[in-house]
Scaffold this motif. Structure first.
Motif: not given
Length: 113
Positions: A26-51
């Motif tokens: 995100t620190n360098q992402l140009p305007e015409q771009c998107e990021i898609i994070a696909v959480d693959d059933g994490s059991t740690d705090d990944t989901r909360d951090k992504l949110r």
């Protein structure tokens, strides 16, 4: 605005380093771009951090799915991607500061390698 590049990040139990990974994008992402994070059933705090990251970046979309492995997570990201081009970043990777500066001119040349 048309999305030129979709950056897909499959995630699984990467709570210790997902924030650094996403911020390096995100620190360098140009305007015409998107990021898609696909959480693959994490059991740690990944989901909360992504949110939390999603609340601060309007170009980050997060999807959650049952654990099925990185290939299935990447494929799900491809299905929802809006970009003309797609790239993948593993959740434990950090993007070099000049990645997009170097990559975008190549995208716009319409060369096929």
């Amino acid at each position: 605005m048309q999305v030129l590049l979709s950056v897909i990040v499959p995630t699984y139990n990467c709570g210790d380093y997902i924030e650094e990974c996403i911020r390096s994008i995100t620190n360098q992402l140009p305007e015409q771009c998107e990021i898609i994070a696909v959480d693959d059933g994490s059991t740690d705090d990944t989901r909360d951090k992504l949110r939390s990251l999603c609340a601060h970046c309007d170009r980050l979309r997060v999807y959650h799915r049952e654990h099925g492995g990185p290939s299935r997570a990447r494929n799900e990201g491809i299905m929802v991607a809006k970009g003309r081009y797609v790239t993948f970043v593993d959740c434990d990777d950090i993007m070099h500061d000049s990645f997009f500066d170097k990559a975008f001119p190549l995208l716009e040349t319409d060369l096929d390698y």
